[in-house]
Scaffold this motif. Sequence first.
Motif, PDB file in Angstrom:
ATOM      1  N   ALA A  40      49.806  33.443  33.842  1.00 10.98           N
ATOM      2  CA  ALA A  40      48.533  32.815  34.203  1.00 10.98           C
ATOM      3  C   ALA A  40      48.703  31.844  35.375  1.00 10.98           C
ATOM      4  CB  ALA A  40      47.948  32.088  32.993  1.00 10.98           C
ATOM      5  N   LYS A  41      49.867  31.195  35.457  1.00 11.29           N
ATOM      6  CA  LYS A  41      50.112  30.220  36.527  1.00 11.29           C
ATOM      7  C   LYS A  41      50.244  30.879  37.894  1.00 11.29           C
ATOM      8  CE  LYS A  41      52.588  26.957  33.522  1.00 11.29           C
ATOM      9  NZ  LYS A  41      53.919  26.344  33.233  1.00 11.29           N
ATOM     10  N   ARG A  42      50.561  32.170  37.921  1.00 10.11           N
ATOM     11  CA  ARG A  42      50.811  32.853  39.190  1.00 10.11           C
ATOM     12  C   ARG A  42      49.528  33.247  39.925  1.00 10.11           C
ATOM     13  NH1 ARG A  42      56.113  35.236  39.393  1.00 10.11           N
ATOM     14  NH2 ARG A  42      57.526  33.558  38.752  1.00 10.11           N
ATOM     15  N   LEU A  43      48.381  33.163  39.274  1.00  7.20           N
ATOM     16  CA  LEU A  43      47.077  33.410  39.913  1.00  7.20           C
ATOM     17  C   LEU A  43      46.990  34.798  40.552  1.00  7.20           C
ATOM     18  CD1 LEU A  43      46.569  29.909  41.589  1.00  7.20           C
ATOM     19  CD2 LEU A  43      45.733  30.683  39.368  1.00  7.20           C
ATOM     20  N   LEU A  44      47.343  35.810  39.779  1.00  9.25           N
ATOM     21  CA  LEU A  44      47.219  37.188  40.249  1.00  9.25           C
ATOM     22  C   LEU A  44      45.757  37.572  40.431  1.00  9.25           C
ATOM     23  CD1 LEU A  44      49.847  38.880  37.896  1.00  9.25           C
ATOM     24  CD2 LEU A  44      50.115  38.465  40.346  1.00  9.25           C
ATOM     25  N   ASP A  45      45.533  38.620  41.211  1.00  7.79           N
ATOM     26  CA  ASP A  45      44.186  39.138  41.427  1.00  7.79           C
ATOM     27  C   ASP A  45      44.213  40.640  41.179  1.00  7.79           C
ATOM     28  OD1 ASP A  45      41.527  39.193  42.053  1.00  7.79           O
ATOM     29  OD2 ASP A  45      41.747  38.368  44.075  1.00  7.79           O
ATOM     30  N   GLY A  46      43.043  41.260  41.048  1.00  9.57           N
ATOM     31  CA  GLY A  46      43.002  42.697  40.800  1.00  9.57           C
ATOM     32  C   GLY A  46      41.842  43.371  41.506  1.00  9.57           C
ATOM     33  N   TYR A  47      42.135  44.456  42.244  1.00  5.90           N
ATOM     34  CA  TYR A  47      41.099  45.267  42.894  1.00  5.90           C
ATOM     35  C   TYR A  47      41.161  46.681  42.324  1.00  5.90           C
ATOM     36  CZ  TYR A  47      39.755  41.880  46.475  1.00  5.90           C
ATOM     37  OH  TYR A  47      39.256  40.788  47.125  1.00  5.90           O
ATOM     38  N   PHE A  48      40.011  47.345  42.235  1.00  5.53           N
ATOM     39  CA  PHE A  48      39.967  48.641  41.556  1.00  5.53           C
ATOM     40  C   PHE A  48      39.392  49.713  42.473  1.00  5.53           C
ATOM     41  CE2 PHE A  48      40.498  45.438  38.471  1.00  5.53           C
ATOM     42  CZ  PHE A  48      41.415  46.002  37.610  1.00  5.53           C
ATOM     43  N   TYR A  49      39.928  50.969  42.293  1.00 10.44           N
ATOM     44  CA  TYR A  49      39.611  52.002  43.268  1.00 10.44           C
ATOM     45  C   TYR A  49      39.411  53.410  42.703  1.00 10.44           C
ATOM     46  CZ  TYR A  49      44.726  52.251  42.824  1.00 10.44           C
ATOM     47  OH  TYR A  49      46.011  52.309  42.345  1.00 10.44           O
ATOM     48  N   TYR A  50      39.462  53.598  41.380  1.00 10.35           N
ATOM     49  CA  TYR A  50      39.213  54.953  40.867  1.00 10.35           C
ATOM     50  C   TYR A  50      38.873  54.901  39.380  1.00 10.35           C
ATOM     51  CZ  TYR A  50      39.342  60.027  40.802  1.00 10.35           C
ATOM     52  OH  TYR A  50      38.978  61.342  40.720  1.00 10.35           O
ATOM     53  N   MET A  51      37.907  55.751  38.987  1.00 11.56           N
ATOM     54  CA  MET A  51      37.457  55.790  37.600  1.00 11.56           C
ATOM     55  C   MET A  51      37.694  57.183  37.011  1.00 11.56           C
ATOM     56  SD  MET A  51      33.642  54.869  36.140  1.00 11.56           S
ATOM     57  CE  MET A  51      33.407  53.639  37.417  1.00 11.56           C
ATOM     58  N   LEU A  52      38.103  57.218  35.732  1.00 12.10           N
ATOM     59  CA  LEU A  52      38.342  58.490  35.048  1.00 12.10           C
ATOM     60  C   LEU A  52      37.663  58.469  33.688  1.00 12.10           C
ATOM     61  CD1 LEU A  52      41.433  57.366  36.203  1.00 12.10           C
ATOM     62  CD2 LEU A  52      41.814  59.802  35.939  1.00 12.10           C
ATOM     63  N   GLY A  53      37.195  59.619  33.245  1.00 11.75           N
ATOM     64  CA  GLY A  53      36.579  59.703  31.932  1.00 11.75           C
ATOM     65  C   GLY A  53      35.711  60.939  31.818  1.00 11.75           C
ATOM     66  N   GLU A  54      35.133  61.125  30.645  1.00 10.64           N
ATOM     67  CA  GLU A  54      34.342  62.327  30.382  1.00 10.64           C
ATOM     68  C   GLU A  54      32.894  62.201  30.855  1.00 10.64           C
ATOM     69  OE1 GLU A  54      35.669  65.113  29.225  1.00 10.64           O
ATOM     70  OE2 GLU A  54      37.598  64.080  29.248  1.00 10.64           O
ATOM     71  N   ASN A  55      32.318  61.012  30.769  1.00 11.03           N
ATOM     72  CA  ASN A  55      30.895  60.845  31.086  1.00 11.03           C
ATOM     73  C   ASN A  55      30.706  59.768  32.148  1.00 11.03           C
ATOM     74  OD1 ASN A  55      29.741  62.681  28.998  1.00 11.03           O
ATOM     75  ND2 ASN A  55      30.772  61.239  27.626  1.00 11.03           N
ATOM     76  N   LEU A  56      31.255  60.020  33.311  1.00 11.88           N
ATOM     77  CA  LEU A  56      31.159  59.044  34.396  1.00 11.88           C
ATOM     78  C   LEU A  56      29.745  59.030  34.962  1.00 11.88           C
ATOM     79  CD1 LEU A  56      34.548  59.653  36.250  1.00 11.88           C
ATOM     80  CD2 LEU A  56      34.024  58.079  34.370  1.00 11.88           C
ATOM     81  N   PRO A  57      29.348  57.926  35.591  1.00  7.27           N
ATOM     82  CA  PRO A  57      27.972  57.808  36.097  1.00  7.27           C
ATOM     83  C   PRO A  57      27.612  58.870  37.126  1.00  7.27           C
ATOM     84  CG  PRO A  57      29.077  55.679  36.099  1.00  7.27           C
ATOM     85  CD  PRO A  57      30.121  56.695  35.775  1.00  7.27           C
ATOM     86  N   SER A  58      28.570  59.293  37.951  1.00  2.00           N
ATOM     87  CA  SER A  58      28.245  60.177  39.068  1.00  2.00           C
ATOM     88  C   SER A  58      29.388  61.154  39.337  1.00  2.00           C
ATOM     89  CB  SER A  58      27.988  59.331  40.330  1.00  2.00           C
ATOM     90  OG  SER A  58      27.867  60.132  41.482  1.00  2.00           O
TER      91      SER A  58
END
Length: 678
Positions: A213-231
Motif C-alpha cells: 500500500a505504501k508503494r502507491l501502485l496504479d492500474g490501467y486496463f485494456y481488455y475484457m473477456l467473458g461470455e456476455n460482454l456489452p459489445s
Amino acid sequence: MSVQEEIETLRTELHEHNYRYYVLSNPIISDMEFDQKMKALEALELAHPEYDDPNSPTHRVGSDLTKEFVKVAHRYPMLSLGNTYSESELSDFFDRASRLLNESFEIVCELKFDGVSISLLYEDGKLIRATTRGDGVTGDDVTTNIKTIRSIPLQLIGSDYPENFEIRGEVLLPWKVFDTINQEREMQEEPLFANPRNAASGTLKLQNPKEVAKRLLDGYFYYMLGENLPSDEHYDNMQKAKSWGFKVSDAIRKCKSLHEVFDFIHYWEKERNKLPFATDGIVLKINSLRQQQLLGTTAKNPRWAVAFKYQAEQAVTTLQNIEFQVGRTGVVTPVANLEPVLLAGTTVKRATLHNADVMTSFHLHVGDQVLIEKGGEIIPKIVSVTYQNNQSKEIEFIQLCPSCGTHLVRVEGEAGYYCPNETSCAPQLKGKIEHFISRKAMNIDGIGAETVDLLFQKQLINNISDLYTLQPAQLIRLERLGEKSVQNIMKAIENSKSVPFERVLFALGIRYVGEKVAKALAYAFKNIDALARTTTIDLASVDEIGEKIAQSVVSYFADINNQQLVELLKQYGLQFAIQEQTTVLKSTILDGKTIVISGVFVYHSRDEYKSLIAQHGGKEASGISAKTTFLLTGDQPGPSKVTKAKSLGIQMITETNFLHMIGESEGDKPVQTQGTLF
C-alpha cells in the motif's frame, strides 16, 4: 437508519470518493472529510463484525499478515504480444489481417504500458480474484495486494456489467513514486530498482500488503473477456469498463487505415514522455471480437494484435569514472558513472560496459562525452564516444579484485575476468547466498538481498551453510525483521531441507551449472558422492555436458572448502540424492524414443510431461531433428516446430494419445482454455 444500512451507505460513499480521487482526479470532498468517513466506517465494522465485507474500503490498507501466494489456473491463457519495430512490419500485420479476414476491419491503437500484467475476475460487480500472468497458464493470486491499489475498483459503479467477467490490465509504478523509492534506497545503500516495471513486479510479490500500500501502485486496463460482454467491439467494451470505474487510458483510438495508425504512433513517440508512467510502444488490436476469433492465435501470440516498440532513446553525457563490480561467480563487470542525464523519463547516472573487451573497445577517458541509450528502455548502456578527452589517461581494466585484492584471472576463450578467491571475497560470498536462497534454487522466502547483506554485516552468516545455524533470537534483534518475519524465515529454512537434489545441486552455484545441467547431473549420478568422485571423461559422456562444464564440476569438488561445505549441508539435512520414486521407471514404453513438447496443455504442465517422459524411459529434447521420434502437441503448438516435423516426416501425437500410450488417465475435467488472450 439501521447500523447495517449506515455501514453500506459509508462504503458506497467511500467507493465513489476513491473513484473520483484516484481515477477521475476530481475529488469533491477534502482529505479530512474522507478520513473522517473512513474512521467512522472502521469504528462501525469493528463494533459489528457480523457485517464484514472483504471488499470494504477499509480493507484496502492491508494488514501485516504474510502469506504464500497460491497458484491459480487462468480461465483464458494470458498470451504475450508479438513485437514489431518498423512501419513496414506493421504494414505486413495489416495486410495479413486483411488477407485472412477478406472483409473490412478497424484497428484500435492504445499505449503499451510498461508494467506488470494482471487479470482481475469480477462477479456480481465485486472483485473476486487478481492473478499475475505467471507462465501464461497459471499465475499467482495477488488479490490482497491488488486491493491496496486505490484506482482499482473493489465494487463496480452502475448495474449494467456482466454477471461475471475478466478484465486484463497493467499494474504500474508512476515515475514520481519510482524516483522517490530509489532515492530512499540510495540513501540506505540498498540496490536500486532498474526501472518502474521491476519495482512494480517486486512490489506485487511483497508478502506484506501494508508495505504494498505504501508503494502507491496504479492500474490501467485494456481488455475484457467473458461470455456476455456489452459489445462485439473491443473499443466499446473499454468505454463501458471506464463507466464502471476502471482506469482506461484516454489515449485510445479507432483507426480505419494504416495512415491513421501511423499518425497515432508518431504523435505518441514524443508525447508519451510527458506521461506520469512508463510506456514503451503502441498496441494495435483488431476491434471486432468476432474477427479476433476468426484470426485466432499462434502458440504464443494472438494474430489479431501486435505491439509496435519505439526505438530506445539516446542522450549524450559525460563519463565521470568507471567502477568495477564483482558478481557471485567472481566475474568483474565495469560500470560507467555518468553525469546525470534525463533519458526515457528517468535520470541516468550509470551504464554497464559488460566486460573488459567492450570497455577497451571504447578507449574511455574521464571527461569523455558518451552517447547512451536504454536497451529495451531498461538498462542504460554506452553506444559510442562522441568526444574524447585526450588530456586524460585512458582507463584500463583492473588487474586486482576491487573487493579482496586477489589477482584477476581470465579463462581462455571467455570475455570476462574473474576473481578466483571464492572463499573470502565478500561480493562472491553474498552473491552465492543470494543465489542459494532464490526461488528456483532453495526458495528460502523472506530473505532477500537486503537481509543477506545485513546478516553478512552482522557476521551472522559467511556462507550458505550458516543459514542453517541461524536462531530466532539472533534475527529478532535486527532492523526491519519483526516476529512474524522471523517465523517465516525460520520456516522457509526448515522447508528448504526437503528441496530435491537437482535443485540443491543448482543452488550450490557451481560455475556453468544451471537448472537444466543440474537436473541432468542429478539424474545421471543419483547422489552427490558419486558426482564428487567422477572424472571429466565420465561427466562429458552425459547428454548436454561439455568439456567446460565437466572441468568446472571436477574443480569444484576438488576444492577442500567445497568438500567441507557439502558435508556440513549433509549434516543439516539437505537432500543430496535423487528420491527413489523419481528414479524407478514406471515402464520402458518410451525407451530409446526422443520426444519434443510444444503447445499449451490442459491435463499436465510441461514440466510434468517432461517428468512422465523420463519415468517411462524416454528422452525429452528442446528442438526438432532427424533423431526426434515424435512431437507431443498441446493446443496451438509452435508453427516452426510443426512445419519442421512435417518436413522430416516426424509423427505428431496429441496430449490424450500420449497419456493413453503410457497408460495414464486424463484425470479430472480440465480447466477451459478457449478464448486465449495475452
